[in-house]
Write an enzyme that holds these catalytic residues in place. Structure first.
Site, mmCIF file in Angstrom:
data_model
loop_
_atom_site.group_PDB
_atom_site.id
_atom_site.type_symbol
_atom_site.label_atom_id
_atom_site.label_comp_id
_atom_site.label_asym_id
_atom_site.label_seq_id
_atom_site.Cartn_x
_atom_site.Cartn_y
_atom_site.Cartn_z
ATOM 1 N N SER A 149 0.952 -1.174 -0.005
ATOM 2 C CA SER A 149 -0.016 -0.215 0.104
ATOM 3 C C SER A 149 0.968 1.152 0.075
ATOM 4 O O SER A 149 0.665 2.040 -0.786
ATOM 5 C CB SER A 149 -0.969 0.047 1.296
ATOM 6 O OG SER A 149 -0.371 -0.359 2.394
ATOM 7 N N HIS B 184 -1.942 -9.104 1.964
ATOM 8 C CA HIS B 184 -1.640 -7.640 2.532
ATOM 9 C C HIS B 184 -2.678 -7.400 3.607
ATOM 10 O O HIS B 184 -2.956 -8.053 4.395
ATOM 11 C CB HIS B 184 -1.357 -6.744 1.402
ATOM 12 C CG HIS B 184 -0.750 -5.447 2.057
ATOM 13 N ND1 HIS B 184 -0.105 -5.368 2.914
ATOM 14 C CD2 HIS B 184 -0.847 -4.143 1.315
ATOM 15 C CE1 HIS B 184 0.277 -4.070 3.059
ATOM 16 N NE2 HIS B 184 -0.039 -3.400 2.395
ATOM 17 N N HIS C 151 5.799 -12.962 7.038
ATOM 18 C CA HIS C 151 6.064 -11.551 6.709
ATOM 19 C C HIS C 151 7.197 -11.641 5.971
ATOM 20 O O HIS C 151 8.208 -12.265 6.004
ATOM 21 C CB HIS C 151 6.063 -10.824 8.149
ATOM 22 C CG HIS C 151 5.977 -9.234 7.760
ATOM 23 N ND1 HIS C 151 7.256 -8.586 7.169
ATOM 24 C CD2 HIS C 151 4.945 -8.579 7.853
ATOM 25 C CE1 HIS C 151 6.253 -7.276 7.211
ATOM 26 N NE2 HIS C 151 5.194 -7.378 7.544
ATOM 27 N N ARG D 1 3.070 -4.976 16.336
ATOM 28 C CA ARG D 1 1.828 -4.452 16.400
ATOM 29 C C ARG D 1 0.725 -5.682 16.964
ATOM 30 O O ARG D 1 -0.291 -5.424 17.567
ATOM 31 C CB ARG D 1 1.461 -4.243 14.915
ATOM 32 C CG ARG D 1 2.236 -3.040 14.535
ATOM 33 C CD ARG D 1 1.931 -2.844 13.080
ATOM 34 N NE ARG D 1 2.463 -4.125 12.319
ATOM 35 C CZ ARG D 1 2.413 -4.129 11.017
ATOM 36 N NH1 ARG D 1 1.787 -3.091 10.197
ATOM 37 N NH2 ARG D 1 2.962 -5.153 10.271
ATOM 38 N N ASP E 95 -2.291 -8.710 11.481
ATOM 39 C CA ASP E 95 -3.757 -9.107 11.071
ATOM 40 C C ASP E 95 -4.050 -10.054 11.975
ATOM 41 O O ASP E 95 -5.338 -10.547 11.791
ATOM 42 C CB ASP E 95 -3.633 -9.455 9.532
ATOM 43 C CG ASP E 95 -3.334 -8.409 8.803
ATOM 44 O OD1 ASP E 95 -3.825 -7.089 9.140
ATOM 45 O OD2 ASP E 95 -2.822 -8.537 7.681
HETATM 46 C C1 LIG Z 1 -0.059 -6.033 7.041
HETATM 47 C C2 LIG Z 1 0.261 -7.142 6.358
HETATM 48 O O1 LIG Z 1 0.559 -7.147 4.930
HETATM 49 S S1 LIG Z 1 1.057 -8.191 6.851
HETATM 50 C C3 LIG Z 1 0.971 -9.653 6.008
HETATM 51 C C4 LIG Z 1 -0.473 -10.125 5.813
HETATM 52 N N1 LIG Z 1 -0.835 -11.400 5.092
HETATM 53 C C5 LIG Z 1 -0.716 -12.650 5.602
HETATM 54 O O2 LIG Z 1 -0.895 -12.674 6.781
HETATM 55 C C6 LIG Z 1 -0.885 -13.725 4.483
HETATM 56 C C7 LIG Z 1 0.037 -14.904 5.049
HETATM 57 N N2 LIG Z 1 1.043 -14.833 4.796
HETATM 58 C C8 LIG Z 1 1.919 -14.591 3.595
HETATM 59 O O3 LIG Z 1 1.202 -15.217 2.473
HETATM 60 C C9 LIG Z 1 3.219 -14.472 3.652
HETATM 61 O O4 LIG Z 1 3.892 -14.744 4.732
HETATM 62 C C10 LIG Z 1 3.469 -12.780 3.118
HETATM 63 C C11 LIG Z 1 2.779 -12.726 1.895
HETATM 64 C C12 LIG Z 1 3.101 -11.954 4.274
HETATM 65 C C13 LIG Z 1 5.136 -12.814 2.850
HETATM 66 O O5 LIG Z 1 5.349 -13.462 1.915
HETATM 67 P P1 LIG Z 1 6.960 -13.800 1.499
HETATM 68 O O6 LIG Z 1 7.610 -12.607 1.777
HETATM 69 O O7 LIG Z 1 7.020 -14.295 -0.042
HETATM 70 O O8 LIG Z 1 6.970 -15.151 2.647
HETATM 71 P P2 LIG Z 1 7.970 -16.200 2.514
HETATM 72 O O9 LIG Z 1 9.452 -15.740 1.852
HETATM 73 O O10 LIG Z 1 8.441 -16.575 3.814
HETATM 74 O O11 LIG Z 1 7.374 -17.284 1.689
HETATM 75 C C14 LIG Z 1 7.999 -18.407 1.336
HETATM 76 C C15 LIG Z 1 6.914 -19.443 1.239
HETATM 77 O O12 LIG Z 1 6.369 -19.691 2.300
HETATM 78 C C16 LIG Z 1 4.957 -19.722 2.113
HETATM 79 N N3 LIG Z 1 4.200 -18.935 3.417
HETATM 80 C C17 LIG Z 1 4.932 -17.762 3.810
HETATM 81 N N4 LIG Z 1 3.876 -17.267 4.820
HETATM 82 C C18 LIG Z 1 2.985 -18.507 4.874
HETATM 83 C C19 LIG Z 1 1.715 -18.633 5.493
HETATM 84 N N5 LIG Z 1 1.318 -17.708 6.558
HETATM 85 N N6 LIG Z 1 1.036 -19.919 5.665
HETATM 86 C C20 LIG Z 1 1.498 -20.815 4.705
HETATM 87 N N7 LIG Z 1 2.668 -20.406 3.752
HETATM 88 C C21 LIG Z 1 3.312 -19.467 3.825
HETATM 89 C C22 LIG Z 1 4.931 -18.912 0.906
HETATM 90 O O13 LIG Z 1 3.425 -18.773 0.281
HETATM 91 C C23 LIG Z 1 6.091 -19.165 0.267
HETATM 92 O O14 LIG Z 1 5.522 -20.490 -0.584
HETATM 93 P P3 LIG Z 1 5.794 -20.844 -1.928
HETATM 94 O O15 LIG Z 1 7.413 -20.973 -1.804
HETATM 95 O O16 LIG Z 1 5.124 -22.287 -2.209
HETATM 96 O O17 LIG Z 1 5.671 -19.732 -2.983
HETATM 97 O O1 LIG Z 2 5.307 -4.374 5.724
HETATM 98 C C1 LIG Z 2 4.900 -5.179 4.835
HETATM 99 O O2 LIG Z 2 5.292 -5.744 3.960
HETATM 100 C C2 LIG Z 2 3.370 -5.423 5.433
HETATM 101 C C3 LIG Z 2 2.912 -4.849 6.611
HETATM 102 O O3 LIG Z 2 2.917 -5.651 7.684
HETATM 103 C C4 LIG Z 2 2.296 -3.629 6.666
HETATM 104 O O4 LIG Z 2 2.218 -2.899 5.410
HETATM 105 O O5 LIG Z 2 1.843 -3.182 7.511
#
Ligand SMILES: CC(=O)SCCNC(=O)CCNC(=O)[C@H](O)C(C)(C)COP(=O)(O)OP(=O)(O)OC[C@H]1O[C@@H](n2cnc3c(N)ncnc32)[C@H](O)[C@@H]1OP(=O)(O)O
Ligand SMILES: O=C([O-])CC(=O)C(=O)O
Length: 440
Positions: A241, A271, A319, A328, A374
């Site tokens: 964002s 996100h 993350h 947070r 989240d």
């Molecule tokens: C405010 C925010 O934005 S905070 C984030 C909110 N999002 C979530 O909670 C969704 C769940 N989490 C995720 O999808 C991820 O952890 C993300 C998007 C936050 C970060 O993504 P990345 O930096 O690519 O994570 P990472 O390097 O650890 O990913 C490696 C692998 O682990 C997987 N992985 C990461 N987190 C999770 C999870 N919570 N559950 C299952 N698998 C996961 C990824 O999908 C990826 O799989 P792949 O190799 O098959 O593609």
């Molecule tokens: O930092 C990030 O990539 C995701 C996150 O936790 C936020 O935007 O608050």
């Protein structure tokens, strides 16, 4: 000119030589390198953005203007009769880096009441959408509708556009957007879920308390709103964002175009939408468990594995930068321990916290098995009766406006360029892979 704008003018003027000197004298100093997996894998960890509003340490989590979350809450003047600072105090802090005095906060509170008057055409635009549109669509459209009154855009079209002073117009738009987004969100809430029975602004209240009032909540939800908006405000500038907002604004699009785009990114399930997904996951889990069956570590573990085995992510965990529990998350958990320790949903979320990291570690994919913001935020909303969980990302969007707007004011203040990284082709990557790296 308001005191806040005066102070900001001084801060920006004082800061400019630092940026100029870095570019002129040290422009070619190397600070990072780029690998093929970073190129394909979402530019992870590449140090290529600059912001002084907040910094995210992988172990420690976020610092706003150099302060941790507890330090921020401690340092800022509090809302009357509250443990939490006003959003207005925090806005002033994010913009200037200084802790405002109570008198300075009062001025922003008064200013926001004027700025916060939402033109009727915004509500008309939202009402023109199908009512079953996602509330994030409504928020994004509402913000975009405000564009027609953009001061920055007017200045650009005036023929007097000037790179040194354009930030002042961005500041006007940014302040208006921050002041208006909460009443717009409250309107969406009442429109979509409360039979369109709108509640008028209470001019005696600060930003957070007024939001609580306008969605129909009473104390201590005013503190929930203040805490929530501050916690969600900023997470340095590489998240989807903030980065989107910065990118769009770098084309000299105004704050409304830029933040509407940022909100569209926030609406993605990886996100901001993850907080909606967390509640959805829990509700589905409870439904599958059946009436009267208690959640246990065993059945929670099984549900987590079911999610992973179905190829889905566990929402609220993992993350891109953080490698520890998100502070947070901890901050909201502490709120829950104080205000709702025996809430069944909080207990379930706590149980997930106990087992999910172990499951994710065993699964072996996620680099960070710990909870992010989240995972915890929906519980508090649910407890206070805001149970329409598709609305939760709107709350996030109100908070995130603070960080994104502070950032683009400074972007223009420091004259940052249009953002335009270079692309390469897959064939180029293959060639450089064979050659052991790109030859410079
Ligand atoms: C405010 C925010 O934005 S905070 C984030 C909110 N999002 C979530 O909670 C969704 C769940 N989490 C995720 O999808 C991820 O952890 C993300 C998007 C936050 C970060 O993504 P990345 O930096 O690519 O994570 P990472 O390097 O650890 O990913 C490696 C692998 O682990 C997987 N992985 C990461 N987190 C999770 C999870 N919570 N559950 C299952 N698998 C996961 C990824 O999908 C990826 O799989 P792949 O190799 O098959 O593609
Ligand atoms: O930092 C990030 O990539 C995701 C996150 O936790 C936020 O935007 O608050």
């Amino acid at each position: 000119m308001s005191k806040l704008k005066e102070k900001l003018t001084q801060k920006i003027q004082e800061f400019r030589p630092r940026t100029t000197r870095l570019v002129k004298e040290f422009g070619k100093v190397l600070i990072d390198q780029v690998t093929i997996d970073q190129c394909i894998g979402g530019a992870r960890d590449i140090r290529s953005l600059v912001t002084d509003i907040s910094y995210l340490d992988p172990q420690e989590g976020i610092r706003f203007r150099g302060k941790t979350i507890p330090e921020t809450f401690e340092a800022l003047p509090k809302a009357a009769g509250s443990d939490y600072p006003t959003v207005e105090a925090f806005w002033s802090f994010l913009l200037t880096g200084d802790i405002p005095t109570q008198a300075e906060v009062d001025e922003v509170v008064a200013e926001f009441k004027e700025r916060g008057k939402v033109p009727a055409y915004v509500f008309d635009a939202i009402r023109a959408l199908p009512k079953d549109s996602h509330p994030m669509v409504m928020l994004s459209v509402g913000i975009l509708a405000l564009q027609k009154d953009s001061e920055f855009c007017k200045f650009y079209n005036s023929g007097k556009f000037n790179k040194m002073t354009c930030w002042e117009y961005m500041y006007e738009d940014a302040s208006n957007l921050v002041a208006r987004i909460a009443p717009i969100a409250a309107f969406i809430y009442r429109y979509k879920y409360k039979n369109d029975e709108q509640i008028a602004v209470d001019p005696s209240l600060d930003y957070g308390a007024n939001f609580a009032h306008q969605i129909g909540q009473v104390k201590p939800y005013d503190d929930v709103a203040r805490m929530y908006f501050i916690l969600h405000s900023d997470h340095e500038s590489g998240n989807v964002s903030a980065h989107t907002t910065h990118l769009v604004a770098s084309a000299l699009s105004d704050a409304y175009y830029a933040y509407s785009a940022g909100l569209n990114g926030l609406a993605g399930p990886l996100h901001g939408l993850a907080n909606q997904e967390v509640l959805g996951w829990i509700m589905e889990f409870q439904k599958k468990l059946g009436e009267g069956v208690e959640p246990t570590k065993e059945n929670v573990t099984k549900a987590l594995w079911d999610t992973l085995n179905a190829g889905q992510v566990v929402p609220g965990y993992g993350h891109a930068v953080l490698r520890k529990t998100d502070p947070r998350y901890t901050s909201q958990r502490e709120f829950c321990l104080k205000h709702l320790p025996n809430d069944p949903l909080f207990k379930l979320v706590s149980m997930i916290f106990e087992v999910a990291p172990g499951v994710l570690m065993e699964h072996g994919k996620a680099k960070n098995p710990w909870p992010n913001v989240d995972a915890q935020s929906g519980v508090i909303q649910w407890y206070y009766g805001v149970r329409e969980w598709d609305f939760y990302t709107v709350l996030f969007g109100v908070g995130r406006a603070l960080g994104c707007m502070a950032n683009i004011v400074w972007d223009r203040g420091l004259g940052y360029a249009i953002e335009r990284p270079k692309s390469v082709t897959t064939a180029m990557l293959e060639k450089w892979a064979e050659e052991g790296g790109r030859k410079f």
